[in-house]
Motif scaffolding. Sequence first.
Motif, mmCIF file in Angstrom:
data_model
loop_
_atom_site.group_PDB
_atom_site.id
_atom_site.type_symbol
_atom_site.label_atom_id
_atom_site.label_comp_id
_atom_site.label_asym_id
_atom_site.label_seq_id
_atom_site.Cartn_x
_atom_site.Cartn_y
_atom_site.Cartn_z
ATOM 1 N N LYS A 175 22.255 71.246 86.648
ATOM 2 C CA LYS A 175 21.440 70.116 86.389
ATOM 3 C C LYS A 175 20.842 69.490 87.610
ATOM 4 O O LYS A 175 19.663 69.131 87.511
ATOM 5 N N ALA A 176 21.500 69.649 88.946
ATOM 6 C CA ALA A 176 20.950 68.858 89.981
ATOM 7 C C ALA A 176 19.810 69.626 90.571
ATOM 8 O O ALA A 176 18.950 68.921 91.204
ATOM 9 N N LEU A 177 19.403 70.686 90.092
ATOM 10 C CA LEU A 177 18.279 71.551 90.193
ATOM 11 C C LEU A 177 16.926 71.301 89.376
ATOM 12 O O LEU A 177 15.983 71.713 89.598
ATOM 13 N N THR A 178 17.264 70.256 88.422
ATOM 14 C CA THR A 178 16.329 70.160 87.377
ATOM 15 C C THR A 178 15.588 68.828 87.316
ATOM 16 O O THR A 178 16.359 67.662 87.738
ATOM 17 N N LYS A 179 14.411 68.895 87.654
ATOM 18 C CA LYS A 179 13.393 67.478 87.510
ATOM 19 C C LYS A 179 13.741 66.698 86.243
ATOM 20 O O LYS A 179 13.584 67.284 85.078
ATOM 21 N N ARG A 180 13.936 65.412 86.394
ATOM 22 C CA ARG A 180 14.084 64.804 85.093
ATOM 23 C C ARG A 180 12.953 64.269 84.607
ATOM 24 O O ARG A 180 11.806 64.085 85.174
ATOM 25 N N LEU A 181 12.754 64.405 83.101
ATOM 26 C CA LEU A 181 11.886 64.149 82.415
ATOM 27 C C LEU A 181 11.757 63.055 81.664
ATOM 28 O O LEU A 181 10.540 62.511 81.318
ATOM 29 N N LEU A 182 12.897 62.545 81.103
ATOM 30 C CA LEU A 182 13.189 61.267 80.201
ATOM 31 C C LEU A 182 13.429 60.356 80.881
ATOM 32 O O LEU A 182 14.046 60.125 82.168
ATOM 33 N N SER A 183 13.248 59.126 80.179
ATOM 34 C CA SER A 183 13.721 57.575 80.507
ATOM 35 C C SER A 183 15.019 57.547 80.248
ATOM 36 O O SER A 183 15.542 58.216 79.522
ATOM 37 N N ASP A 184 15.916 56.422 81.018
ATOM 38 C CA ASP A 184 17.223 56.134 80.811
ATOM 39 C C ASP A 184 17.516 55.764 79.258
ATOM 40 O O ASP A 184 18.468 56.387 78.597
ATOM 41 N N ARG A 185 16.606 55.197 78.522
ATOM 42 C CA ARG A 185 16.654 54.971 77.185
ATOM 43 C C ARG A 185 16.697 56.248 76.087
ATOM 44 O O ARG A 185 17.455 56.403 75.293
ATOM 45 N N GLU A 186 15.453 57.014 76.883
ATOM 46 C CA GLU A 186 15.398 58.281 75.933
ATOM 47 C C GLU A 186 16.675 59.044 76.054
ATOM 48 O O GLU A 186 17.183 59.766 74.986
ATOM 49 N N ARG A 187 17.151 59.159 77.264
ATOM 50 C CA ARG A 187 18.491 60.156 77.353
ATOM 51 C C ARG A 187 19.648 59.304 76.536
ATOM 52 O O ARG A 187 20.385 59.883 76.141
ATOM 53 N N GLU A 188 19.632 57.949 76.654
ATOM 54 C CA GLU A 188 20.878 57.328 75.870
ATOM 55 C C GLU A 188 20.722 57.549 74.448
ATOM 56 O O GLU A 188 21.874 57.996 73.833
ATOM 57 N N VAL A 189 19.626 57.554 73.800
ATOM 58 C CA VAL A 189 19.524 57.613 72.477
ATOM 59 C C VAL A 189 19.858 59.277 72.076
ATOM 60 O O VAL A 189 20.461 59.434 70.864
ATOM 61 N N LEU A 190 19.427 60.001 72.859
ATOM 62 C CA LEU A 190 19.629 61.394 72.741
ATOM 63 C C LEU A 190 21.118 61.907 72.899
ATOM 64 O O LEU A 190 21.846 62.604 72.045
ATOM 65 N N ARG A 191 21.736 61.118 73.721
ATOM 66 C CA ARG A 191 23.241 61.298 73.770
ATOM 67 C C ARG A 191 24.067 61.126 72.376
ATOM 68 O O ARG A 191 24.790 61.601 71.898
ATOM 69 N N TRP A 192 23.602 59.775 71.938
ATOM 70 C CA TRP A 192 24.243 59.378 70.696
ATOM 71 C C TRP A 192 23.638 60.277 69.540
ATOM 72 O O TRP A 192 24.430 60.533 68.419
ATOM 73 N N THR A 193 22.609 60.812 69.695
ATOM 74 C CA THR A 193 22.084 61.955 68.591
ATOM 75 C C THR A 193 22.818 62.936 68.794
ATOM 76 O O THR A 193 23.279 63.681 67.712
ATOM 77 N N ALA A 194 23.098 63.544 69.634
ATOM 78 C CA ALA A 194 23.967 64.681 69.874
ATOM 79 C C ALA A 194 25.468 64.367 69.624
ATOM 80 O O ALA A 194 26.073 65.385 69.000
ATOM 81 N N ALA A 195 25.969 63.271 69.725
ATOM 82 C CA ALA A 195 27.253 63.046 69.100
ATOM 83 C C ALA A 195 27.250 62.980 67.492
ATOM 84 O O ALA A 195 28.291 62.672 66.980
ATOM 85 N N GLY A 196 26.044 63.060 66.898
ATOM 86 C CA GLY A 196 25.875 63.122 65.363
ATOM 87 C C GLY A 196 25.686 62.021 65.084
ATOM 88 O O GLY A 196 25.699 61.563 63.632
#
Length: 245
Positions: A175-196
Motif C-alpha cells: 500500500k505504501a507504494l500506492t498513490k492515494r486517490l480518495l479523500s478521508d471521508r470517501e475512505r471512511e464510508v468505503l470501510r463501513w461499506t466493506a463491513a457490510g
Amino acid sequence: MASVVDHARLAFTAVERLEKVSGSRELIETFRSCLDPFGFGVVLITGLPDPPADPTPFFLINSWPAGWHERYIEKDFYRDDPVAQAGRTQIDPFTWGEAPVDPERQPRARQVMAEAASVGMRDGFVVPILTSRSVQACVSVAGDKPELSPNVRRMIHLVGMFAHARAVRLHAGQKALTKRLLSDREREVLRWTAAGKTAWETSCILGISERTVTYHVTTAAQRLQAVSRTHAVARAITLGEISIS
C-alpha cells in the motif's frame, strides 16, 4: 509422540522462517510447509466482513484448491459458511467441527462443509484475530485428515497469529507504494461499506445524512473507475486506499 516442548520448538522455528519471507506467495508456501507435517495443506488469512459482503477483497493470503474460490463465490457459500460465522463471533481458536450450525441462519451450512470436504478440506482449525478496525479477521488452515491434538492447536495458534501479522505488514508495504486517490471521508464510508453496512447504517455511525454517504460512495467509485459499490470496495482494498485489518 511429540511433547509440548517439541511443538514449541517447531512453532518458534516456523516463526523464524515466516519472519524472513518477502512476499505473499512466499508467505503462503512457507506457512504451508510448516503445517504440512500435521496434515494441513490449505491456508487462508482473511478479513471476515458481515454478509452479504463479498469476502474476496479481504483475502490476504489464500491457497484454496483450484476452482473452489469460484464455486464458493458463485454459490454464495459465505453467507451460510458456519466456519466463517464462528470466526466473526468467537475469540478463542476452534476446529471446523466445533463451529456451531444454526439451521435457520445457515440453511446450507452442511452443503458448504460437504463440498469443502470433497476438495480436500475435510477439517480445519481457525485462529480468530481481533482487529482495531470494523472487520474481524482469522487464520484458517485445513486438510483432508489433519492432526488436531492440543499441542498442534497451540502451535498453530502461535504461528497463525504471527503469520497474520506478517501478511498485514506485507500488505501495508504494498500500500505504501500506492498513490492515494480518495479523500478521508470517501475512505471512511468505503470501510463501513466493506463491513457490510448499508448507506443508512453508515450515516448513523458517522453522524451524516444517508444522501451524503451515497454521494461519497459514488464519487469514490468514479475516482476508482469502479462500476458498483462492491467493485469500489474491491478496488479500494487492492489499491491500498482502505485497510481490512
